[in-house]
Enzyme design. Structure first.
Site, PDB file in Angstrom:
ATOM      1  N   GLU A 273       0.778  -1.022  -0.026  1.00  0.00           N
ATOM      2  CA  GLU A 273       0.067   0.122   0.093  1.00  0.00           C
ATOM      3  C   GLU A 273       0.833   1.308  -0.054  1.00  0.00           C
ATOM      4  O   GLU A 273       0.860   2.047   1.107  1.00  0.00           O
ATOM      5  CB  GLU A 273      -0.808  -0.006   1.293  1.00  0.00           C
ATOM      6  CG  GLU A 273      -1.516  -1.187   1.553  1.00  0.00           C
ATOM      7  CD  GLU A 273      -2.554  -1.405   2.774  1.00  0.00           C
ATOM      8  OE1 GLU A 273      -3.505  -1.877   2.930  1.00  0.00           O
ATOM      9  OE2 GLU A 273      -1.865  -0.654   3.704  1.00  0.00           O
ATOM     10  N   PRO A 274       1.768   1.461  -1.067  1.00  0.00           N
ATOM     11  CA  PRO A 274       2.521   2.635  -1.054  1.00  0.00           C
ATOM     12  C   PRO A 274       1.683   3.856  -1.387  1.00  0.00           C
ATOM     13  O   PRO A 274       0.851   3.890  -2.276  1.00  0.00           O
ATOM     14  CB  PRO A 274       3.620   2.347  -2.286  1.00  0.00           C
ATOM     15  CG  PRO A 274       2.608   1.398  -3.071  1.00  0.00           C
ATOM     16  CD  PRO A 274       1.684   0.556  -2.406  1.00  0.00           C
ATOM     17  N   GLY A 275       2.069   5.061  -0.598  1.00  0.00           N
ATOM     18  CA  GLY A 275       1.514   6.134  -1.123  1.00  0.00           C
ATOM     19  C   GLY A 275       2.630   7.321  -1.307  1.00  0.00           C
ATOM     20  O   GLY A 275       2.655   7.656  -2.391  1.00  0.00           O
ATOM     21  N   ARG A 312       1.473  19.917   6.664  1.00  0.00           N
ATOM     22  CA  ARG A 312       2.379  19.276   7.208  1.00  0.00           C
ATOM     23  C   ARG A 312       3.756  19.921   7.941  1.00  0.00           C
ATOM     24  O   ARG A 312       4.078  19.244   9.175  1.00  0.00           O
ATOM     25  CB  ARG A 312       3.303  18.500   6.060  1.00  0.00           C
ATOM     26  CG  ARG A 312       2.238  17.536   5.219  1.00  0.00           C
ATOM     27  CD  ARG A 312       3.163  16.502   4.449  1.00  0.00           C
ATOM     28  NE  ARG A 312       3.506  15.605   5.389  1.00  0.00           N
ATOM     29  CZ  ARG A 312       4.940  15.354   5.509  1.00  0.00           C
ATOM     30  NH1 ARG A 312       5.804  16.132   5.081  1.00  0.00           N
ATOM     31  NH2 ARG A 312       5.433  14.433   6.301  1.00  0.00           N
ATOM     32  N   CYS A 343      -4.298  33.414  10.206  1.00  0.00           N
ATOM     33  CA  CYS A 343      -3.985  34.166  11.532  1.00  0.00           C
ATOM     34  C   CYS A 343      -3.779  32.880  12.750  1.00  0.00           C
ATOM     35  O   CYS A 343      -4.728  33.029  13.431  1.00  0.00           O
ATOM     36  CB  CYS A 343      -5.448  34.647  12.046  1.00  0.00           C
ATOM     37  SG  CYS A 343      -5.474  36.383  10.991  1.00  0.00           S
ATOM     38  N   GLU A 344      -2.699  32.448  12.519  1.00  0.00           N
ATOM     39  CA  GLU A 344      -2.089  31.627  13.365  1.00  0.00           C
ATOM     40  C   GLU A 344      -1.031  31.664  13.617  1.00  0.00           C
ATOM     41  O   GLU A 344      -0.089  31.515  12.464  1.00  0.00           O
ATOM     42  CB  GLU A 344      -2.579  30.125  13.098  1.00  0.00           C
ATOM     43  CG  GLU A 344      -3.938  29.638  12.989  1.00  0.00           C
ATOM     44  CD  GLU A 344      -4.358  28.704  14.222  1.00  0.00           C
ATOM     45  OE1 GLU A 344      -3.544  28.534  15.162  1.00  0.00           O
ATOM     46  OE2 GLU A 344      -5.539  28.415  14.232  1.00  0.00           O
ATOM     47  N   TYR A 372      -0.110  13.945   0.794  1.00  0.00           N
ATOM     48  CA  TYR A 372      -0.711  14.460   2.146  1.00  0.00           C
ATOM     49  C   TYR A 372      -0.325  15.994   2.103  1.00  0.00           C
ATOM     50  O   TYR A 372      -0.412  16.653   3.064  1.00  0.00           O
ATOM     51  CB  TYR A 372       0.347  13.941   3.337  1.00  0.00           C
ATOM     52  CG  TYR A 372       0.166  12.555   3.632  1.00  0.00           C
ATOM     53  CD1 TYR A 372      -0.880  11.784   3.604  1.00  0.00           C
ATOM     54  CD2 TYR A 372       1.418  11.645   3.172  1.00  0.00           C
ATOM     55  CE1 TYR A 372      -1.061  10.459   3.546  1.00  0.00           C
ATOM     56  CE2 TYR A 372       1.095  10.412   2.975  1.00  0.00           C
ATOM     57  CZ  TYR A 372       0.090   9.522   3.421  1.00  0.00           C
ATOM     58  OH  TYR A 372      -0.027   8.302   3.588  1.00  0.00           O
TER      59      TYR A 372
HETATM   60  N1  LLP Z   1      -1.556   1.841   4.487  1.00  0.00           N
HETATM   61  C1  LLP Z   1      -1.979   2.204   5.601  1.00  0.00           C
HETATM   62  C2  LLP Z   1      -3.079   1.449   6.390  1.00  0.00           C
HETATM   63  C3  LLP Z   1      -1.963   3.598   6.073  1.00  0.00           C
HETATM   64  O1  LLP Z   1      -2.581   4.023   7.198  1.00  0.00           O
HETATM   65  C4  LLP Z   1      -1.003   4.443   5.333  1.00  0.00           C
HETATM   66  C5  LLP Z   1      -0.760   5.584   5.910  1.00  0.00           C
HETATM   67  C6  LLP Z   1      -0.634   3.960   4.162  1.00  0.00           C
HETATM   68  C7  LLP Z   1      -0.787   2.773   3.652  1.00  0.00           C
HETATM   69  C8  LLP Z   1       0.332   4.753   3.304  1.00  0.00           C
HETATM   70  O2  LLP Z   1       1.609   5.020   3.729  1.00  0.00           O
HETATM   71  P1  LLP Z   1       2.676   5.878   3.062  1.00  0.00           P
HETATM   72  O3  LLP Z   1       3.362   4.903   2.069  1.00  0.00           O
HETATM   73  O4  LLP Z   1       2.171   6.993   2.321  1.00  0.00           O
HETATM   74  O5  LLP Z   1       3.749   6.216   4.073  1.00  0.00           O
HETATM   75  N2  LLP Z   1      -0.472  12.641   6.797  1.00  0.00           N
HETATM   76  C9  LLP Z   1       0.967  12.054   7.375  1.00  0.00           C
HETATM   77  C10 LLP Z   1       1.083  10.706   6.838  1.00  0.00           C
HETATM   78  C11 LLP Z   1      -0.193   9.545   7.437  1.00  0.00           C
HETATM   79  C12 LLP Z   1      -0.136   8.186   6.955  1.00  0.00           C
HETATM   80  C13 LLP Z   1      -1.299   7.519   7.436  1.00  0.00           C
HETATM   81  N3  LLP Z   1      -1.259   6.313   6.954  1.00  0.00           N
HETATM   82  C14 LLP Z   1       1.864  12.950   6.765  1.00  0.00           C
HETATM   83  O6  LLP Z   1       1.799  13.978   6.176  1.00  0.00           O
HETATM   84  O7  LLP Z   1       3.261  12.561   6.887  1.00  0.00           O
END
Ligand code: LLP
Length: 419
Positions: A273-275, A312, A343-344, A372
């Protein structure tokens, strides 16, 4: 590697001068490179070619329909966490057979919606959720495929807000409880346990936590199998990090080389599950300098983007490199706070940053903002959300329009008694 590079002192996205995008679309705006997105997806997918696998893009990182469509065309599935994400994934043409649904708080409508669309599986986080899925599946006369999300209690060595695999975290089922959950699941008529899932955190810069967590999960898989489980999917989650400043995260191939041998003989499909690793460095937030200001003790560069556009830095103290769109030879380096109009006091994109000085009208690129970024944007201070642009082969495609003031009040109602 990404496709935001200087040519003759001008920052380009692929072949397009970023200043041209500012002129045509205005600032602030998010800009993504099609080439980078495609290359990152293919590098990740290709790295795991030696084992049967599904890449389920974690669309929480970036859920713009055009980006999702691009992923779908590349063959990607989706990791979703809400009904809204499922809606987007389906709109974008992602195959339901490649959609996995995670999250500790799926509600009944969401469960129903996912079952009606026959998604691949739910990643289940508690017995209460198992029972809820069973009940909804019974109403629909279906059997729900599920994976048990295991919390392997491994420290991902990342920011506490984005670690998810520790005992104290709200996510997953502890290894000790997993067998009991499996027994419960197998007693439920409308549940079929087909896999195990784990995700220990985000922005990981080492392979070791991935391997340690997977090894723990595999021990459990053995004992589940001994109890009659037919585990066909092993989902290792997402979390591979990127370079924001000087991090040196492993290349997807290094991850694959460490993971693939562990699962090769298990006759399972590996799910990832890469994001961030796909979209993070494929996008920037483009902003203009409005003013500069000498404070009592520091210099401020005030830009038109703010914490509501990219939260972030404010939320995690995250570092995003800020580059001038036009390089100024021999520019003076100054230490500044780059701040927005909100305004923060917490509204900043960079704090005490040494960078080339900038003047009103200059364009700045906030780097590594593809993951993100827009998805976490809000309308705080009644600021319309900014547009998103996809660059491909010299063309600028607006893939989300800038919001208008009318968008800000959509759905709001002044009740009769106030008329
Ligand atoms: N799978 C699950 C179950 C997750 O909870 C997440 C991210 C991913 C995959 C993807 O993770 P990645 O490959 O993108 O690292 N808003 C935060 C990141 C929160 C991540 C939440 N879960 C930031 O801006 O760093």
């Amino acid at each position: 590697m990404h496709d935001f590079q200087y040519r003759h002192g001008e920052l380009h996205c692929e072949d397009v001068a970023v200043s041209r995008i500012a002129k045509e679309v205005g600032t602030p705006c998010y800009v993504y490179s099609h080439t980078t997105l495609t290359r990152h997806y293919r590098a990740f997918d290709g790295a795991f070619r030696s084992v049967p696998h599904i890449v389920a893009f974690a669309m929480k990182a970036n859920s713009n329909l055009a980006i999702l469509r691009l992923m779908a065309r590349e063959g990607s599935g989706a990791d979703i966490v809400s009904g809204g994400e499922l809606y987007r994934a389906l709109q974008a043409g992602i195959a339901p057979a490649k959609i996995v649904f995670a999250g500790v708080g799926k509600n009944r409508q969401e469960i129903r919606y996912a079952l009606e669309n026959d998604i691949l599986m739910f990643n289940v986080e508690s017995s209460a959720e198992l029972r809820a899925i069973d009940e909804v599946a019974a109403e629909l006369g279906r059997r729900a495929r599920v994976a048990l999300r295991i919390n392997p209690d491994i420290d991902p060595m990342t920011h506490p807000y984005i670690s998810t695999g520790l005992k104290k975290s709200k996510f997953g089922i502890s290894a000790d409880r997993a067998l009991d959950e499996y027994k419960l699941a197998s007693s439920l008529k409308h549940i079929e346990v087909v896999g195990v899932h784990k995700h220990i955190g985000s922005q990981l810069t080492e392979v070791t936590p991935f391997v340690d967590a997977l090894k723990k999960v595999l021990v459990l898989v053995e004992s589940l199998k001994a109890h009659g489980a037919h585990i066909r999917y092993i989902n290792i989650g997402g979390g591979l990090g990127i370079t924001y400043l000087d991090e040196v995260p492993p290349h997807p191939q290094e991850l694959a080389d460490a993971i693939s041998p562990l699962v090769r003989d298990l006759k399972c499909v590996l799910i990832m599950e890469p994001g961030r690793v796909i979209v993070g460095n494929a996008g920037i937030l483009l902003t203009s300098v409005l003013y500069t200001k000498e404070g009592e003790s520091k210099r401020f560069i005030i830009v038109d983007a703010a914490m509501n556009d990219l939260i972030r830095p404010s939320l995690y103290g995250a570092y995003h490199e800020i580059r001038p769109v036009r390089e100024v030879p021999h520019a003076k380096t100054v230490t500044v706070d780059v701040v927005g109009p909100v305004c923060e006091s917490g509204d900043f994109l960079a704090k005490d940053r040494a960078m080339p000085d900038a003047k009103p009208g200059d364009l700045l690129a906030v780097m590594s903002a593809g993951a993100y970024g827009f998805v976490m944007a809000s309308n705080y201070n009644s600021r319309p959300r900014v547009p998103e642009v996809l660059v491909k082969e010299g063309q600028i495609h607006v893939i989300r329009a800038r919001e208008e003031f009318a968008d800000l009040v959509r759905g709001e109602v002044i009740p009769d008694f106030l008329r």
